[in-house]
Enzyme design. Structure first.
Site, mmCIF file in Angstrom:
data_model
loop_
_atom_site.group_PDB
_atom_site.id
_atom_site.type_symbol
_atom_site.label_atom_id
_atom_site.label_comp_id
_atom_site.label_asym_id
_atom_site.label_seq_id
_atom_site.Cartn_x
_atom_site.Cartn_y
_atom_site.Cartn_z
ATOM 1 N N TYR A 179 2.247 9.045 30.111
ATOM 2 C CA TYR A 179 3.143 8.944 28.962
ATOM 3 C C TYR A 179 2.806 10.001 27.916
ATOM 4 C CZ TYR A 179 5.062 7.031 24.625
ATOM 5 O OH TYR A 179 5.707 6.877 23.428
ATOM 6 N N ARG B 48 -4.171 -10.341 8.453
ATOM 7 C CA ARG B 48 -4.567 -9.125 9.164
ATOM 8 C C ARG B 48 -5.612 -9.465 10.213
ATOM 9 N NH1 ARG B 48 -8.697 -6.421 7.495
ATOM 10 N NH2 ARG B 48 -8.238 -6.611 5.273
ATOM 11 N N LYS C 70 8.276 -3.139 25.428
ATOM 12 C CA LYS C 70 9.067 -2.906 26.632
ATOM 13 C C LYS C 70 9.412 -4.222 27.331
ATOM 14 C CE LYS C 70 8.388 1.504 25.644
ATOM 15 N NZ LYS C 70 7.271 1.565 24.705
ATOM 16 N N ASP D 138 -2.738 1.078 32.110
ATOM 17 C CA ASP D 138 -1.510 0.830 31.360
ATOM 18 C C ASP D 138 -0.553 0.125 32.318
ATOM 19 O OD1 ASP D 138 0.978 0.927 30.109
ATOM 20 O OD2 ASP D 138 0.589 2.867 29.164
#
Length: 385
Positions: free
Chosen positions: A108, A55, A205, A180
């Site tokens: 978005y 983690r 993406k 972004d």
């Protein structure tokens, strides 16, 4: 000591940064370290690399982070389990209850939902502004404004913001600028070099590029921000697994090649849409009449693979067109090798309904893939009728 990759070209960095052959086996591909924990030589005696628990850090993820930092020309990158996990970490690190965020007026839907439905309950306010207008942006800044959050090109209307100008506005007020960069990718645009403080990616993406992984990233050259992001990511746990990290790393190797083809195909699609009797407007920064065209030409290498357009007949006709395409698959997401079509108002941006960010029902968004451009154009023209 890590290799200095700054002298390398983009394509070389994509293949080699953080990805030297494995010293133990000679593997030219970074291994998938499918382990949750690491042996220690005595209590606190961490071995080379300082790994203790996946983690906190994992060697496959480290390789991805080194590659992403190199691609953005940054000192640091942190990978996340999704783009929204990255966004949440950034906003939690940069704001406290009572603070204020400025968001682009075309953003978005997931980012809007995070601010409007989650962080608002935590006492963080937000205002939607046309960030292409420096005067409006300055007017929206309050004493408690901590972040300007911008997308360029924006989702879904492909708006363009002058990053350097916006960075100047942010710096004047001591506000952090987050860009972004998902639509543009580090191949087409380098926001940190234009003054941004943080770059965000949904690596799901274009960086992943094959519609087979979900991930996110934050990239910065600010040491203090890196430490804040690292602490929160470890504390909250929004990390990608080693296989997800490996998939994004694999995809990033061919990013430059794919973005060239995405851009080529998008230009062909735009050419077919402009002037079509059923198309009332095409949103693409490569068009000379696009209000952000000159800015995009200045700060982007090319104009990318995302195209949106409005249709005559309103929402009913838009939905009908989306249902008739064959090669353009009706589905959410973007940036994969296959072409996608979606209706933002009812799909990715449904959360903005009734807000200033609501997307008109006559808009369709295309993620133009790398198929044969003639086939894609034929598919769209058939669907348009």
């Amino acid at each position: 000591m890590a290799e200095d990759t700054s002298r390398w070209g983009f394509e070389t960095r994509a293949i080699h940064a953080g990805q030297a052959p494995d010293p133990r086996t000679g593997s030219v591909i970074v291994p998938i370290y499918a382990t949750s924990t690491f042996a220690q030589d005595g209590v606190g005696g961490l071995r080379e690399g300082g790994y203790e628990y996946s983690r906190t850090a994992n060697p496959t993820r480290t390789a991805l982070e080194e590659a992403l930092a190199a691609l953005e020309g940054a000192k640091h990158a942190l990978a996340f389990g999704s783009g929204m996990a990255a966004a949440d970490t950034a906003l939690r690190a940069l704001t406290r209850p009572g603070d204020h965020v400025i968001l682009g007026g075309d953003a978005y839907g997931g980012t809007f939902r995070l601010l409007d439905k989650v962080l608002k309950l935590w006492g963080v306010e937000h205002t939607a502004v046309d960030l292409a207008d420096p005067t409006a942006t300055r007017a929206a800044i309050r004493p408690n404004t901590k972040v300007i959050w911008a997308e360029t090109p924006s989702n879904p209307l492909l708006g363009i913001i002058d990053i350097a100008a916006l960075a100047g506005v942010a710096a004047e007020s001591g506000v952090k600028l987050v860009i972004d960069n998902t639509f543009a990718t580090p191949y087409l645009q380098s926001p940190l070099g234009l003054g941004a403080d943080v770059v965000l990616h949904s690596t799901t993406k274009y960086l992943g590029g094959h519609s087979d992984v979900v991930g996110g990233a934050l990239v910065t050259s600010d040491d203090d921000l890196r430490e804040q992001f690292f602490f929160l990511r470890n504390a909250v746990g929004g990390v990608p697994g080693p296989f997800d990290s490996w998939l994004v790393l694999r995809g990033a190797k061919t990013l430059a090649l794919r973005m060239e083809r995405h851009s080529d195909n998008a230009e062909r699609v735009v050419e077919a849409l402009v002037g079509h009797p059923k198309v009332t407007k095409v949103y693409y920064p490569g068009l000379a009449e696009h209000p952000g065209h000159e800015t995009a030409a200045k700060q982007m290498r090319r104009f990318g693979g995302m195209v949106s357009f409005s249709v005559a007949g309103g929402e009913a006709e838009a939905l009908a067109i989306a249902s008739r395409t064959k090669l353009f698959i009706l589905g959410e997401s973007l940036g994969g090798i296959e072409s996608l079509i979606e209706h933002p108002g009812k799909m990715t941006h449904a959360s903005t309904t009734g807000s200033p960010l609501q997307v008109s029902g006559d808009v369709l968004r295309l993620s133009v893939g790398i198929e044969d451009a003639t086939d894609l154009v034929d598919d769209l023209l058939t669907a348009l009728g």
